[in-house]
Design an enzyme around this catalytic site. Structure first.
Site, short mmCIF file in Angstrom:
data_model
loop_
_atom_site.label_atom_id
_atom_site.label_comp_id
_atom_site.label_asym_id
_atom_site.label_seq_id
_atom_site.Cartn_x
_atom_site.Cartn_y
_atom_site.Cartn_z
CE LYS A 51 -43.46 -91.10 39.93
NZ LYS A 51 -42.95 -91.79 38.73
CD GLN A 95 -39.95 -93.89 38.23
OE1 GLN A 95 -41.02 -93.79 38.83
NE2 GLN A 95 -39.42 -92.87 37.57
CG ASP A 118 -46.58 -93.00 34.18
OD1 ASP A 118 -46.75 -91.98 34.88
OD2 ASP A 118 -45.63 -93.79 34.35
#
Ligand code: NAD
Length: 282
Positions: A51, A95, A118
């Protein structure tokens, strides 16, 4: 036809790099993505590396916040609060998975809605299911782009999604429903899985089970999208949930693992970060 997610992601990222350069001109700064990593999970670390690398490729700034596995939930929440309040930060990503002593739902809900890159925040989920404008989670967003890029229409088609997680299966099913497909969701309690997957014009598999879908489980000419990330028990190599070699000649379109959904997921994280930046400026 093989749907090359790596090539599409590269193409989209070069467009994003141009957009980020324009944003720098317009606003004197570029989007910034904050990534929070708790503990030392090697898979999480590897995803985060990907990422941050992608952010660098498109010119997005990234900020990595690393916390020890022993961090308390309240300390983690305080870190997120700080990122929520930081004007320079446009997107906040925590995460997953988190250690067992931390409530994932509470952490996800603590991310500022306008920085929820997200798309896992409960209000974003509600917006998706109400058919309102929302931050779409990266994996389903990437898959919808893969379909669009190959002129694959979902309207009126039979779609089957294998997997019902909050991260992939459910938002995928709703995205296909929004595109007017007739959608069935299969999961670990589904009986006679093959009877259901064989009905699919578009089959999206997100179960996390290597070799779950063989050639006898897909319809001739189906579009097959493989989300799974597994390691083959024999070869140890990365593989999806679909038996690619067996299915490739029966499917009309199929996405490989690696090089399919994975790069598109990361690419859409960049897209969502830019979207957060632009929405915050409006
Ligand atoms: P998860 O474990 O949360 O959910 C798996 C789902 O699959 C569950 O709903 C379960 O009911 C279903 N399932 C499990 N075994 C099954 C079986 N034998 N038959 C039918 N259904 C079954 O996982 P997740 O987070 O949704 O991820 C799924 C897979 O996709 C994993 O391999 C994960 O690593 C991968 N993944 C890939 C990307 C990417 O970008 N490529 C992104 C997210 C997840």
């Amino acid at each position: 036809m093989i749907i090359d997610g790596k090539e599409l992601a590269a193409r989209l990222k070069s467009g994003m790099a141009r957009r980020v350069a324009q944003l720098r001109e317009l606003y004197g700064r570029v989007p910034m993505l904050a990534v929070v990593l708790v503990g030392e999970n090697p898979a999480s670390r590897s995803y985060i590396r990907g990422k941050i690398k992608a952010a660098g490729e498109v010119g997005i700034e990234s900020l990595l916040v690393e916390l020890p596995v022993t961090v308390s939930e309240s300390e983690l929440l305080a870190n997120i609060e700080r990122l929520n309040a930081d004007e320079r930060v446009d997107g906040v990503l925590v995460q997953l998975p988190l250690p067992d002593h931390i409530c994932e739902n509470r952490v996800i809900a603590s991310i500022a809605l306008e920085k929820d890159v997200d798309g896992f925040h409960p209000l974003n989920v509600a917006r998706l299911w109400r058919g309102e404008e929302c931050m779409l989670p990266c994996t389903p967003k990437g898959i919808m782009r893969m379909l669009a890029d190959n002129n694959i229409e979902a309207d009126g088609k039979r779609a089957v999604v294998v997997g019902r997680s909050n991260i992939v299966g459910l938002p995928m099913a709703k995205s296909l429903l929004n595109a007017n497909a007739t959608v069935t969701i299969a999961h670990s309690h589904t009986k006679n899985l093959g009877d259901i997957t064989r009905e699919a014009d578009i089959l999206v598999v997100a179960a996390g089970c290597a070799h779950l879908i063989g050639a006898d489980m897909i319809k001739e000419g189906a579009v097959v999208i493989d989300v799974g990330i597994n390691h083959d028990a024999v070869t140890g190599k990365l593989c999806g949930d679909v038996d690619f070699e067996a299915c490739r000649n029966r499917a009309s379109y199929i996405s490989p693992v690696p090089g399919g959904v994975g790069p598109m997921t990361i690419c859409m994280l960049m897209d969502n970060t830019i979207e957060c930046f632009e929405r915050r400026r409006k």
